[in-house]
Scaffold this active site. Sequence first.
Site, mmCIF file in Angstrom:
data_model
loop_
_atom_site.group_PDB
_atom_site.id
_atom_site.type_symbol
_atom_site.label_atom_id
_atom_site.label_comp_id
_atom_site.label_asym_id
_atom_site.label_seq_id
_atom_site.Cartn_x
_atom_site.Cartn_y
_atom_site.Cartn_z
ATOM 1 N N GLN A 141 0.848 -1.204 0.000
ATOM 2 C CA GLN A 141 0.000 0.000 0.000
ATOM 3 C C GLN A 141 0.880 1.250 0.000
ATOM 4 O O GLN A 141 0.379 2.359 -0.112
ATOM 5 C CB GLN A 141 -0.890 0.005 1.235
ATOM 6 C CG GLN A 141 -1.827 -1.187 1.303
ATOM 7 C CD GLN A 141 -2.507 -1.289 2.663
ATOM 8 O OE1 GLN A 141 -3.538 -0.681 2.901
ATOM 9 N NE2 GLN A 141 -1.924 -2.070 3.551
ATOM 10 N N ASN A 142 2.180 1.049 0.129
ATOM 11 C CA ASN A 142 3.090 2.194 0.247
ATOM 12 C C ASN A 142 3.452 2.752 -1.123
ATOM 13 O O ASN A 142 3.582 2.011 -2.095
ATOM 14 C CB ASN A 142 4.356 1.789 1.003
ATOM 15 C CG ASN A 142 4.030 1.268 2.387
ATOM 16 O OD1 ASN A 142 2.941 1.507 2.890
ATOM 17 N ND2 ASN A 142 4.954 0.549 2.992
ATOM 18 N N ASP A 144 6.244 4.667 -1.393
ATOM 19 C CA ASP A 144 7.578 5.227 -1.126
ATOM 20 C C ASP A 144 8.712 4.545 -1.894
ATOM 21 O O ASP A 144 9.864 4.960 -1.774
ATOM 22 C CB ASP A 144 7.875 5.193 0.381
ATOM 23 C CG ASP A 144 7.811 3.783 0.983
ATOM 24 O OD1 ASP A 144 8.011 2.782 0.246
ATOM 25 O OD2 ASP A 144 7.566 3.679 2.203
ATOM 26 N N HIS A 159 -1.248 1.410 -4.472
ATOM 27 C CA HIS A 159 -1.658 2.817 -4.353
ATOM 28 C C HIS A 159 -0.762 3.758 -5.151
ATOM 29 O O HIS A 159 -0.758 4.959 -4.899
ATOM 30 C CB HIS A 159 -1.693 3.235 -2.872
ATOM 31 C CG HIS A 159 -2.701 2.459 -2.066
ATOM 32 N ND1 HIS A 159 -2.750 2.470 -0.684
ATOM 33 C CD2 HIS A 159 -3.712 1.646 -2.463
ATOM 34 C CE1 HIS A 159 -3.738 1.688 -0.279
ATOM 35 N NE2 HIS A 159 -4.332 1.169 -1.327
ATOM 36 N N GLY A 228 2.693 -4.480 8.951
ATOM 37 C CA GLY A 228 2.696 -3.030 9.130
ATOM 38 C C GLY A 228 1.518 -2.305 8.523
ATOM 39 O O GLY A 228 1.674 -1.194 8.036
ATOM 40 N N SER A 230 -2.644 -1.126 9.311
ATOM 41 C CA SER A 230 -3.713 -1.061 10.307
ATOM 42 C C SER A 230 -4.909 -1.908 9.895
ATOM 43 O O SER A 230 -5.866 -2.045 10.651
ATOM 44 C CB SER A 230 -4.146 0.395 10.525
ATOM 45 O OG SER A 230 -4.509 0.976 9.294
#
Length: 283
Positions: A141-142, A144, A159, A228, A230
């Site tokens: 989902q990162n 970065d 994402h 990592g 939620s």
Amino acid sequence: MANGAYLFTLPRAQGGLLDTAVARSATIAGEVTMHTNTANDLLPEVRARLKRARRVFVLTGAGVSAESGVPTFRGGGNAAVWKGMPFSLISSAGVLERDLPAVWEWFDYRRNALKDLQPNAAHHALAQMQDDFASFVIATQNIDDLHTRAGSRDVLELHGNIWRARCTNCQALIALRTEDKGERPPVCRTCSAPMRPDVVLFGELLPAGIFARAAAAATRCDFCFVIGTSALVYPAMQLPEIARQAGAYTVEINPERTPFSDSCHAALQGGAGEVLTAVTGDK
Ligand code: APR
């Protein structure tokens, strides 16, 4: 879902679908043996399962990058607010339509905060595992880029990627690390339309085909890590649910409990780097 497309949705606390998460978790929880032991008690079983695994699927969230210095969105006391706006608002499709320069300002701010950060032990541990199995797929989902920078191949970026811009008209892409001329918004060199960050905003569809590839890997895997996250944002959280329902052994790594903790086979509480190193040591 419409025509195989997947809408990026918020948890209910911010106007979305947490209900769905809770209902699904409850259903699955009835089917598995629940563990309340500590990570150390569960490690031998997790390691044995991983050793036998052939097809591994990994879903990661902001917490896998926390030890690199990337702030998470929820939990941990971080202020997920920017210029008085909750991050979920400034990262929404509605703001993109109303105020593209503000969206650029927010993502420039985030890109600037990321630019000197390095992959951590968790990213490296996952990159090192990729050749140990018949199939090893990371969906993140990162935005970065840290999995790829650690050496992971073919990462499924659910994402998008903060280091790319996309034309709002012809969808042409540019790499912001090398092709950013500093104009805001950048102008597409192909059709002169304004460009936008190539990330998925709340209320938008996931990139075509990426979720389908991740779902296919989740369906086929025999071991699934959920690291990592939620476990609140859909459709990403459907992926470990798919894996679990398809019979995979599911392992969560997170210092906190999440809505998925009671649904998985082993919830290992701790930081991603430390726990992954313990799980994979001497594999
Ligand atoms: N190791 C593992 N997990 C950690 C660590 C760590 N060192 N530190 C924090 N965490 C956990 C937190 O306990 C929390 O459960 O990481 C999780 C981060 O949760 P979120 O901030 O909600 O991030 P994520 O689940 O990736 O969010 C999903 O929501 O805001 C959108 O687009 C954004 O992709 C993001 C999506």
